[in-house]
Write a protein that holds these residues in place. Structure first.
Motif, short mmCIF file in Angstrom:
data_model
loop_
_atom_site.label_atom_id
_atom_site.label_comp_id
_atom_site.label_asym_id
_atom_site.label_seq_id
_atom_site.Cartn_x
_atom_site.Cartn_y
_atom_site.Cartn_z
N GLN A 297 0.87 -1.19 0.00
CA GLN A 297 0.00 0.00 0.00
C GLN A 297 0.90 1.23 0.00
O GLN A 297 1.67 1.44 0.95
CB GLN A 297 -0.92 0.03 1.24
N ARG A 300 -0.45 7.61 0.68
CA ARG A 300 -1.40 8.37 -0.13
C ARG A 300 -0.93 9.81 -0.37
O ARG A 300 -0.47 10.47 0.55
CB ARG A 300 -2.77 8.39 0.55
N GLU A 304 -3.17 11.74 -6.16
CA GLU A 304 -3.16 10.32 -6.52
C GLU A 304 -1.81 9.89 -7.10
O GLU A 304 -1.73 8.90 -7.82
CB GLU A 304 -4.28 10.00 -7.54
N HIS A 306 0.44 8.53 -5.65
CA HIS A 306 0.84 7.22 -5.11
C HIS A 306 0.44 6.09 -6.06
O HIS A 306 1.13 5.08 -6.14
CB HIS A 306 0.24 7.01 -3.72
N LEU A 307 -0.68 6.30 -6.78
CA LEU A 307 -1.09 5.24 -7.71
C LEU A 307 -0.11 5.12 -8.87
O LEU A 307 0.17 4.02 -9.36
CB LEU A 307 -2.51 5.52 -8.24
N GLU A 311 1.66 1.76 -10.06
CA GLU A 311 1.62 1.37 -11.47
C GLU A 311 3.04 1.29 -12.03
O GLU A 311 3.37 0.41 -12.82
CB GLU A 311 0.82 2.39 -12.30
N LEU A 328 -3.70 -3.29 -7.18
CA LEU A 328 -4.53 -2.12 -7.50
C LEU A 328 -5.79 -2.12 -6.64
O LEU A 328 -6.22 -1.07 -6.16
CB LEU A 328 -4.86 -2.09 -8.99
N ASN A 331 -4.90 -0.77 -3.24
CA ASN A 331 -4.57 0.66 -3.22
C ASN A 331 -5.72 1.55 -3.67
O ASN A 331 -5.71 2.74 -3.39
CB ASN A 331 -3.36 0.94 -4.12
N ARG A 332 -6.66 0.98 -4.42
CA ARG A 332 -7.72 1.81 -4.99
C ARG A 332 -9.03 1.07 -4.81
O ARG A 332 -9.66 0.66 -5.78
CB ARG A 332 -7.42 2.02 -6.48
N ALA A 334 -12.71 -0.09 -4.57
CA ALA A 334 -13.95 0.41 -5.16
C ALA A 334 -15.10 0.01 -4.22
O ALA A 334 -14.92 -0.80 -3.32
CB ALA A 334 -14.15 -0.21 -6.53
N THR A 338 -14.09 -5.22 -4.69
CA THR A 338 -12.75 -5.28 -4.09
C THR A 338 -12.48 -6.66 -3.49
O THR A 338 -11.39 -7.23 -3.66
CB THR A 338 -12.60 -4.19 -3.01
#
Ligand code: TRH
Length: 387
Positions: A297, A300, A304, A306-307, A311, A328, A331-332, A334, A338
């Protein structure tokens, strides 16, 4: 008996440069975690005298219990630790001044630096994206003409590498080759949890460690783990804040709190587990060096960014799709889906593909230069001195 050889002082290699390392604790444990580890690597692996300037000794004490927050100077593991407060002592700067994460060392210290044998570096955060190699080692022009350089840790050739002690792989192999010792040590972390201690005796038990931020989808993770076959023990260090969790847990899952460990023991925990969930920067690298299946993780960031880091790492390493999906989702998260994504990923975590991928990556890291060696090589190159 051979006569002792007379050494010619002119042929002696120059002493390793002294280092002033400045650290401001912004939040969490990563700032001091990285700086303490770097100080130890420079001193223990390379013989550099190191002064570590830290503004928050209480945060430091969590990683190194011997630190006394009441002292203005103290020595631990051969490293001089200075409490960096309003009134800093006016000391002759060492050859290399490293400011961690643009923490702005005292101007009077920098003002005393000029000289051909001195070097000033800004140690940046770990970068996983392609641009890192292009920015690594670039000069940062200063108004008074002083020379300062950016130093980017990273995984790719052309970056500064990652922190890795020279004996780390050997230590890990020794530890993992003695499962009885590992079980005894784990049981010692759980003196008041009889259930956990009984589980540790089961040969098929899977150990999962969890170090995450409070916004991680932990409830979803628990659901996903609960759908997997086999008995699992989830170990969560104290001080790791978890979101509110549902009361009931799947019958194959037991969650236990363990103490927040000193850094070397946290490594042992990562080496002892079947799956590690880690966060931030330093524990990410340590889990990769452990070579076990893992989820990261990232810390943050507002935009964004951190994403992009997550990636970036997945892209650079050409991670298998199941790892990509699980990372993903972690970290993200939904609103829906999830749990399914985590489950699909984690179903593969104890299979050969993930094992091979993470083992191979730790072997790759073993073959790369480490951050402390790269810093010294950079020092010798910039000053024209030889190491
Ligand atoms: O604590 P973190 O979230 O630190 C973060 C990141 O470094 C982030 O990039 C930075 O911007 C932010 O701080 C300010 O996670 P990190 O980097 O893994 O640091 C945790 C340190 O704590 C690491 O050195 C490992 C150590 N640790 C222990 O020594 N014992 C433990 O039991 C645990 C859980 C961690």
């Amino acid at each position: 008996m051979m006569a002792a050889r007379q050494s010619d002082p002119r042929a002696m290699p120059p002493a390793a440069p002294g280092v002033d390392l400045f650290c401001r604790v912004i939040d969490n444990y990563g700032d001091i975690g990285v700086c303490w580890r770097l100080a130890c690597c420079l001193h223990h692996d390379h013989g550099c005298p190191v002064r570590l300037w830290v503004d928050d000794l209480r945060a430091f004490q969590h990683l190194c219990r011997a630190i006394d927050p009441g002292l203005s100077t103290q020595i631990h593991a051969g490293i001089e630790v200075i409490h960096w407060s309003g009134s800093t002592p006016d000391l002759e700067p060492h050859e290399m001044v490293i400011e961690a994460f643009a923490c702005d060392p005292p101007s009077h210290h920098i003002a005393r630096m000029p000289g051909h044998s001195k070097l000033w570096l800004n140690l940046e955060y770990l970068a996983t994206e392609e641009w890192a190699a292009g920015c690594h080692g670039m000069e940062s022009p200063q108004p008074d003409g002083q020379r300062k350089f950016f130093f980017f840790p990273g995984f790719l050739p052309g970056t500064g590498g990652v922190l890795r002690e020279q004996t780390l792989t050997q230590q890990r192999q020794d530890w993992q080759s003695n499962p009885a010792q590992v079980r005894r040590w784990l049981a010692g972390l759980l003196p008041h949890d009889e259930t956990a201690r009984a589980l540790i005796e089961q040969p098929q038990l899977q150990i999962v460690t969890l170090f995450c931020y409070p916004d991680a989808p932990v409830a979803e993770l628990l659901q996903a783990l609960g759908r997997l076959p086999g008995q699992m023990l989830l170990l969560v260090p104290e001080r790791v804040m978890l979101p509110a969790l549902p009361g009931a847990m799947a019958s194959n899952l037991h969650l236990a709190r363990i103490p927040f460990l000193p850094q070397p023991e946290y490594d042992r925990l990562l080496w002892s587990a079947d799956l590690n969930l880690v966060r931030g920067e330093d524990s990410f690298v340590r889990a990769l060096l452990a070579g076990q299946p893992m989820l990261w993780q990232a810390y943050r960031q507002d935009d964004e960014a951190h994403l992009a880091k997550v990636e970036g790492w997945l892209r650079q390493t050409r991670a298998p799709e199941t790892i990509r999906q699980a990372w993903l989702a972690w970290n993200r998260p939904a609103d829906t889906g999830t749990v399914d994504l985590l489950e699909q990923g984690l179903r593969c975590a104890n299979r050969a593909r993930w094992h091979t991928f993470f083992q191979d990556f730790s072997t790759y890291l073993d073959g790369q230069h480490d951050l402390a060696s790269a810093l010294l090589a950079f020092y010798y190159k910039q000053t024209g001195l030889s190491g």
